[in-house]
Scaffold this motif. Structure first.
Motif, PDB file in Angstrom:
ATOM      1  N   TYR A  34       0.957  -1.106   0.111  1.00 49.91           N
ATOM      2  CA  TYR A  34       0.072   0.111  -0.039  1.00 49.91           C
ATOM      3  C   TYR A  34       0.900   1.356   0.021  1.00 49.91           C
ATOM      4  O   TYR A  34       0.587   2.193  -0.864  1.00 49.91           O
ATOM      5  CB  TYR A  34      -0.938   0.058   1.240  1.00 49.91           C
ATOM      6  CG  TYR A  34      -1.457   1.154   1.382  1.00 49.91           C
ATOM      7  CD1 TYR A  34      -2.719   1.888   0.578  1.00 49.91           C
ATOM      8  CD2 TYR A  34      -0.971   2.217   2.646  1.00 49.91           C
ATOM      9  CE1 TYR A  34      -2.971   3.098   1.003  1.00 49.91           C
ATOM     10  CE2 TYR A  34      -1.539   3.268   2.809  1.00 49.91           C
ATOM     11  CZ  TYR A  34      -2.608   3.904   2.016  1.00 49.91           C
ATOM     12  OH  TYR A  34      -3.203   5.001   2.351  1.00 49.91           O
ATOM     13  N   SER A  38       0.582   4.162  -2.996  1.00 49.11           N
ATOM     14  CA  SER A  38       0.216   5.322  -2.678  1.00 49.11           C
ATOM     15  C   SER A  38       1.437   6.214  -2.800  1.00 49.11           C
ATOM     16  O   SER A  38       0.923   7.546  -3.381  1.00 49.11           O
ATOM     17  CB  SER A  38      -0.166   5.355  -1.247  1.00 49.11           C
ATOM     18  OG  SER A  38       0.946   5.005  -0.551  1.00 49.11           O
ATOM     19  N   ILE A  55      -3.681   8.740   1.993  1.00 47.44           N
ATOM     20  CA  ILE A  55      -4.228   8.424   0.849  1.00 47.44           C
ATOM     21  C   ILE A  55      -3.859   9.598  -0.155  1.00 47.44           C
ATOM     22  O   ILE A  55      -3.924  10.734   0.118  1.00 47.44           O
ATOM     23  CB  ILE A  55      -5.513   8.190   0.839  1.00 47.44           C
ATOM     24  CG1 ILE A  55      -6.096   6.937   1.647  1.00 47.44           C
ATOM     25  CG2 ILE A  55      -6.332   7.885  -0.396  1.00 47.44           C
ATOM     26  CD1 ILE A  55      -7.359   6.883   2.154  1.00 47.44           C
TER      27      ILE A  55
END
Length: 291
Positions: A34, A38, A55
């Motif tokens: 992740y 990101s 995010i």
């Protein structure tokens, strides 16, 4: 009339605890992925201002485009595209040749045994456990004598030879579980060595073929040592290009470009496991690694 109703058993406390533990472990192992994704979608300004786990507020693919086509890998600033294409040109023939030779070896060592066949297999098995560093010097001498030094053809030869013990082991153990009566019946009908292999043995080899192809593809694509030792300036694979990109010094370290480059390098193996991972597991349970 009364209808019998069946209800699902309630989740026990132990099962809930197991699911929670598995969820936490999955989250732990997926967190680096992740962060990479990101980070690759953020601009440098957002990276400086935000946190590592935030995010992306305005996802963009500029870092991906730069990593692919214009990032500097040493003195060359053409991105990872040439290295990626070199890896494709190297991996495809190396995987196909090593798999084909491993299938033939396994077929011979199980269905066409000869005096000393077990010794030959035992000697080949040493290659599975032999450290890669041991063969660097003799292999470089052989490639030089063959005129294949610093070339993609030389890298293909190196990976075929390095992968042959593993592919032979896989196919030999799988074919040992096939009934010998199939071969004997075909021989009585007049079938020869290659006819039996093509028409009987090979059609039954689907599970182990998938295992071997995935195994070889992953091992060769992710290899760095052979790539950096045996490749020339125009024949370096993606792993060497990624290393050069990450270690190229510049005034500003672009972490988003580095993360995008790492994902580009890992994308083929990730895609293979996503699309064919269940077949890999089925092939293993069908006898790929049973002695």
């Amino acid at each position: 009339m009364t209808h019998a109703t069946t209800s699902r058993p309630a989740l026990s406390l132990g099962r809930l605890a197991l699911f929670a533990a598995l969820g936490l472990l999955a989250l732990f192992y997926l967190t680096p992925l992740y962060v990479m994704v990101s980070t690759s979608l953020k601009s440098m300004d957002e990276l400086r201002q935000g946190s590592l786990l935030s995010i992306p507020s305005a996802p963009e693919l500029n870092a991906w485009a730069k990593a692919w086509s214009s990032a500097c890998t040493g003195t060359d600033c053409n991105g990872l595209k040439p290295f990626f294409l070199n890896s494709v040109a190297m991996v495809v023939p190396a995987v196909l040749i090593s798999t084909a030779l491993g299938a033939i070896n396994g077929y011979v060592l199980t269905k066409w045994r000869f005096r000393g066949s077990e010794l030959v297999f035992a000697l080949m098995l040493f290659g599975v456990f032999m450290p890669m560093q041991v063969v660097l010097l003799p292999m470089s001498q052989v490639l030089g004598q063959l005129g294949l030094a610093n070339s993609l053809a030389g890298l293909v030869l190196v990976h075929v030879l390095a992968g042959l013990p593993s592919t032979t082991l896989f196919f030999r153990n799988y074919y040992a579980g096939l009934p010998d009566e199939l071969v004997k019946a075909a021989m009585l009908d007049g079938a020869g060595f290659w006819q039996i292999f093509r028409r009987i043995v090979l059609p039954l080899s689907g599970p182990i073929l998938v295992v071997t192809l995935i195994w070889q593809f992953t091992a060769i694509w992710n290899d760095f040592l052979y790539g950096v030792v045996f490749s020339g300036a125009d024949a370096k694979p993606i792993t060497v290009g990624l290393n050069n990109l990450a270690n190229t010094s510049s005034s500003v370290k672009e972490y988003n470009v580095d993360m995008a480059a790492a994902l580009i390098a890992a994308a083929p193996t990730l895609l293979v496991y996503v699309l064919a991972g269940k077949y890999f597991v089925r092939g293993l349970t069908a006898g790929a690694v049973k002695g």
